[in-house]
Scaffold this motif. Structure first.
Motif, PDB file in Angstrom:
ATOM      1  N   ILE A 184      12.898  37.707  96.671  1.00  0.00           N
ATOM      2  CA  ILE A 184      11.584  37.844  96.025  1.00  0.00           C
ATOM      3  C   ILE A 184      10.716  36.599  96.133  1.00  0.00           C
ATOM      4  N   ALA A 185      11.325  35.435  96.384  1.00  0.00           N
ATOM      5  CA  ALA A 185      10.540  34.205  96.510  1.00  0.00           C
ATOM      6  C   ALA A 185      11.327  33.211  97.344  1.00  0.00           C
ATOM      7  N   LEU A 186      10.583  32.313  98.004  1.00  0.00           N
ATOM      8  CA  LEU A 186      11.247  31.396  98.932  1.00  0.00           C
ATOM      9  C   LEU A 186      10.445  30.108  99.029  1.00  0.00           C
ATOM     10  N   GLN A 187      11.151  29.001  99.106  1.00  0.00           N
ATOM     11  CA  GLN A 187      10.511  27.705  99.350  1.00  0.00           C
ATOM     12  C   GLN A 187      11.257  26.996 100.474  1.00  0.00           C
ATOM     13  N   ARG A 188      10.502  26.591 101.508  1.00  0.00           N
ATOM     14  CA  ARG A 188      11.115  25.892 102.625  1.00  0.00           C
ATOM     15  C   ARG A 188      11.531  24.482 102.207  1.00  0.00           C
ATOM     16  N   THR A 194       5.242  28.063  97.949  1.00  0.00           N
ATOM     17  CA  THR A 194       6.038  29.242  97.603  1.00  0.00           C
ATOM     18  C   THR A 194       5.612  30.418  98.464  1.00  0.00           C
ATOM     19  N   LEU A 195       6.590  31.073  99.054  1.00  0.00           N
ATOM     20  CA  LEU A 195       6.341  32.261  99.870  1.00  0.00           C
ATOM     21  C   LEU A 195       6.915  33.492  99.180  1.00  0.00           C
ATOM     22  N   ILE A 196       6.200  34.595  99.252  1.00  0.00           N
ATOM     23  CA  ILE A 196       6.757  35.894  98.861  1.00  0.00           C
ATOM     24  C   ILE A 196       7.264  36.528 100.148  1.00  0.00           C
ATOM     25  N   PRO A 197       8.584  36.683 100.318  1.00  0.00           N
ATOM     26  CA  PRO A 197       9.125  37.164 101.593  1.00  0.00           C
ATOM     27  C   PRO A 197       8.608  38.557 101.958  1.00  0.00           C
ATOM     28  N   GLN A 208      15.260  27.411  99.698  1.00  0.00           N
ATOM     29  CA  GLN A 208      15.584  27.774  98.321  1.00  0.00           C
ATOM     30  C   GLN A 208      15.079  29.205  98.156  1.00  0.00           C
ATOM     31  N   VAL A 209      16.013  30.153  98.034  1.00  0.00           N
ATOM     32  CA  VAL A 209      15.642  31.572  97.975  1.00  0.00           C
ATOM     33  C   VAL A 209      16.036  32.145  96.620  1.00  0.00           C
ATOM     34  N   LEU A 377       9.073  26.346  91.674  1.00  0.00           N
ATOM     35  CA  LEU A 377       8.220  27.156  92.532  1.00  0.00           C
ATOM     36  C   LEU A 377       7.019  27.627  91.737  1.00  0.00           C
ATOM     37  N   ASN A 378       5.917  27.821  92.439  1.00  0.00           N
ATOM     38  CA  ASN A 378       4.686  28.257  91.794  1.00  0.00           C
ATOM     39  C   ASN A 378       4.648  29.778  91.746  1.00  0.00           C
TER      40      ASN A 378
END
Length: 449
Positions: A184-188, A194-197, A208-209, A377-378
């Motif tokens: 549901i969320a990811l940070q490289r 913050t990415l929404i996969p 960090q997933v 994460l944001n």
């Protein structure tokens, strides 16, 4: 919303800062001139100096038209009195911060709603609960339960050995079609974005997933992330603070072997009297020789909850050098979370963040049952209950006008956690867990009104 916050301390200021970013109408009340001056200079809010239990001060804050009054001063008596007065004077909802957790434990006996208090929160209680969850899912660095574990949010760093590293989300879904979890969320690694996969998002080593998983999916996540389920039985706690005491008490009740180190002699003896099943040691936990004497290397987990963030971090690093399976540090400085990837401590927890998470669900529109903000994460994860009037009611997920900055992680229906895919139809009464970036929150709220 018109929100009144009493108490410009660490929790009150942090709440006011988060809420002011969302253009809420905030009034901050405190007796301390210096704290108010700092808030006034740094935040776009109204500050009011005075006693929060003064009817005149509350009327000056326009309590009669307020949507929410939050009492987070250092005095639970002040907070409880404030909520009682605010409700009598016309406020729609009230929340009181308390330190005596007996109030929460006995909510069925004492009807606080009848006194005008809609919700009680204890940052110390929230921190102790968070620690227990982290020990239960020891290989992961963040966790949150929805509906007592029907769905669970789990955060993990992806090791090189994870089988879906280098693969897109949709490829991983095809390879492992029976999985009971959803990213549901990811940070490289090395970034703060913050990415929404999405289906074409590629998992990379060191990401960090955050996953939403059902009860069956927890074991699957252990296997697929290459993590080892660590049996935790022996726990050392540094610091006899309220968090340390409650954590030790709760862990003893669950048959953990607990050692607690407290520097203050009188406090150590008091804790020893109150916790007969814990071994309480009077000493300075910063002393490496003392830790060695108390068999630090034989511990499964080390939890540092003194009042000093740096002491907590450094002592956890000492524990990590002894190959302790799980280290948890209580920190007050929010900036440390941005460094959590490189600090070397398994998990950082923060009382301000936990308290804010608990309060934020009362600010969100729609039937919000639970909310957590990911610590570094944001993003927010919200649990909504679907009403008959909700726009999502009766709709198939893939056909929803859902923003790309958000995703549905799972649904709780009839007491069962479900990882809901695109062909799932949402119905009235469902409890839907959504992860979203801040800019998507207004659109998400409208879907669940």
């Amino acid at each position: 919303m018109k929100i009144i916050i009493a108490g410009a301390g660490e929790v009150g200021f942090h709440l006011a800062k988060l809420l002011s970013y969302e253009a809420q109408e905030i009034t901050l009340i405190d007796t301390d001139k210096e704290s108010l001056s700092y808030a006034d200079n740094h935040l776009d809010i109204r500050v009011l100096r005075g006693d929060a239990t003064s009817i005149e001060v509350l009327q000056d804050a326009q309590v009669e038209t307020s949507d929410l009054v939050i009492g987070v001063t250092a005095s639970e008596t002040t907070n409880i009195t404030l909520c009682f007065l605010a409700k009598q004077l016309g406020s729609k909802k009230t929340i009181a911060r308390i330190s005596n957790t007996e109030f929460i434990d006995n909510r069925e006996l004492v009807k606080f709603e009848d006194l005008g208090i809609d919700e009680l929160i204890s940052p110390e209680e929230l921190a102790a609960t968070e620690i227990q969850l982290l020990l239960n899912q020891s290989a992961f660095n963040d966790t949150y339960e929805f509906e007592e574990g029907l769905l669970t949010m789990i955060g993990v760093f992806l090791p090189k050995s994870a089988p879906f590293v280098g693969k897109m989300v949709k490829e991983a879904a095809r390879i492992f079609p029976e999985l009971h979890f959803m990213p549901i969320a990811l940070q490289r690694m090395g970034t703060q974005y913050t990415l929404i996969p999405r289906g074409d998002t590629i998992f990379k080593e060191g990401d960090q997933v955050y996953f939403i998983t059902s009860a069956e999916g927890v074991d699957e996540l252990y296997k697929l992330t290459g993590m080892e389920r660590k049996d935790i039985k022996n726990v050392m706690i540094l610091g006899g603070s309220k968090v340390g005491f409650k954590t030790a008490r709760d862990l003893c009740g669950k048959k953990f072997n607990v050692k607690l180190i407290e520097k203050n002699k009188e406090k150590a003896f008091d804790i020893a009297d109150d916790l007969p099943y814990a071994l309480v040691i009077n000493g300075d936990g910063r002393n490496v020789e003392l830790l060695d004497e108390e068999s630090l290397e034989s511990m499964d987990a080390f939890i540092a909850v003194t009042g000093n963030s740096e002491t907590n971090i450094m002592s956890c690093l000492v524990a990590k050098s002894k190959n302790i399976k799980k280290t948890i540090a209580l920190v007050e400085n929010m900036d440390y979370f941005q460094l959590s990837h490189s600090i070397g401590v398994d998990t950082l927890i923060n009382k301000k963040l936990l308290a804010a998470n608990n309060i934020f669900r009362y600010i969100r529109r729609g039937e919000v049952l639970a909310l957590t903000r990911l610590s570094n994460l944001n993003a927010e994860i919200l649990e909504f209950e679907v009403n008959a009037t909700s726009l999502v009611n009766g709709e198939i997920i893939r056909e929803l006008d859902f923003p790309r900055e958000a995703s549905i992680g799972g649904v709780i229906r009839n007491g069962k956690g479900i990882i809901a895919l695109g062909d799932f139809k949402i119905m009235k009464g469902d409890k839907v867990v959504v992860c979203c970036l801040p800019k998507a929150i207004p659109r998400i709220e409208k879907l669940f009104l």
